[in-house]
Design an enzyme around this catalytic site. Sequence first.
Site, PDB file in Angstrom:
ATOM      1  N   LEU A 123       0.823  -1.200   0.000  1.00 46.35           N
ATOM      2  CA  LEU A 123       0.000   0.000   0.000  1.00 46.35           C
ATOM      3  C   LEU A 123       0.863   1.258   0.000  1.00 46.35           C
ATOM      4  O   LEU A 123       1.955   1.265   0.573  1.00 46.35           O
ATOM      5  CB  LEU A 123      -0.881   0.045   1.255  1.00 46.35           C
ATOM      6  CG  LEU A 123      -2.086  -0.877   1.399  1.00 46.35           C
ATOM      7  CD1 LEU A 123      -1.738  -2.346   1.206  1.00 46.35           C
ATOM      8  CD2 LEU A 123      -2.728  -0.687   2.773  1.00 46.35           C
ATOM      9  N   CYS A 124       0.357   2.318  -0.631  1.00 46.00           N
ATOM     10  CA  CYS A 124       0.946   3.657  -0.509  1.00 46.00           C
ATOM     11  C   CYS A 124       2.389   3.658  -1.027  1.00 46.00           C
ATOM     12  O   CYS A 124       2.652   3.334  -2.176  1.00 46.00           O
ATOM     13  CB  CYS A 124       0.842   4.094   0.949  1.00 46.00           C
ATOM     14  SG  CYS A 124       1.195   5.823   1.289  1.00 46.00           S
ATOM     15  N   ILE A 125       3.365   3.993  -0.184  1.00 46.11           N
ATOM     16  CA  ILE A 125       4.767   4.037  -0.586  1.00 46.11           C
ATOM     17  C   ILE A 125       5.455   2.679  -0.411  1.00 46.11           C
ATOM     18  O   ILE A 125       6.574   2.479  -0.905  1.00 46.11           O
ATOM     19  CB  ILE A 125       5.535   5.128   0.214  1.00 46.11           C
ATOM     20  CG1 ILE A 125       6.917   5.422  -0.391  1.00 46.11           C
ATOM     21  CG2 ILE A 125       5.662   4.720   1.689  1.00 46.11           C
ATOM     22  CD1 ILE A 125       6.889   5.971  -1.797  1.00 46.11           C
ATOM     23  N   THR A 168      -1.869  -0.695  -4.280  1.00 46.07           N
ATOM     24  CA  THR A 168      -2.897   0.346  -4.355  1.00 46.07           C
ATOM     25  C   THR A 168      -2.310   1.649  -3.813  1.00 46.07           C
ATOM     26  O   THR A 168      -1.465   1.619  -2.912  1.00 46.07           O
ATOM     27  CB  THR A 168      -4.164  -0.073  -3.571  1.00 46.07           C
ATOM     28  OG1 THR A 168      -5.238   0.839  -3.860  1.00 46.07           O
ATOM     29  CG2 THR A 168      -3.933  -0.095  -2.070  1.00 46.07           C
TER      30      THR A 168
END
Length: 219
Positions: free
Chosen positions: A136-138, A192
């Site tokens: 997720l994210c970074i 995502t």
Amino acid sequence: MTTKKVGVLLSGCGVFDGAEIHEAVLTLLYLDQQGAEVVCMAPDINQAHVINHLTQEEMDPPRNVLVEAARIARGEIKDLADITADQIDALILPGGFGAAKNLSEFAFKGPESSVNSQVKQLLEAMVLAGKPIGALCIAPATVGMALKDMKPLMTVGKEEGVIGALAAIGVKHQLCAVDEIAVDEAHKIVTTPAYMLGPGIKDVGAGIEKLVKKVLSMT
């Protein structure tokens, strides 16, 4: 039906120096709703630094990633050193800067960074075993660094600097909305954007729920 056992790799506690709490808790929620057994884990190392989340300034003394991550896990957490790929069916990495500061050096050194050896070993073992990984994210930046020789496909939002740094090491990027997922079918990697795009918890939740369901479907 056999219960799926999913590892959740945390990187501390707090968006600026550890695991993003919303993303971590949503991951745990959706896994629980799907009937999965969760195994929280974190490396027993010091954080790269500690950030005061009120002022966003650095502060002393140092904090331990495993100890801080235990806050999110309500104390039910394993030392990453004790986890192997054969103990879990899938692995998910929530975001937060800790994923790119404590699990790797990506936040500081970009494409020149190294990945924590325990993290790299587990990620490589998961792929070799044909077991899915979600990020997720970074966190996909750290996954991409660890698996760069495989040239995985993933999303990290829309920040050109991050996309460019990953492209420099051969990672393929797919633009996604916050409620979408990028799926690398060949390597079973699902990503995502989450808070790389935001703006709110309901928005990132939509993408995280899709990621969790997709990861479980690939086990």
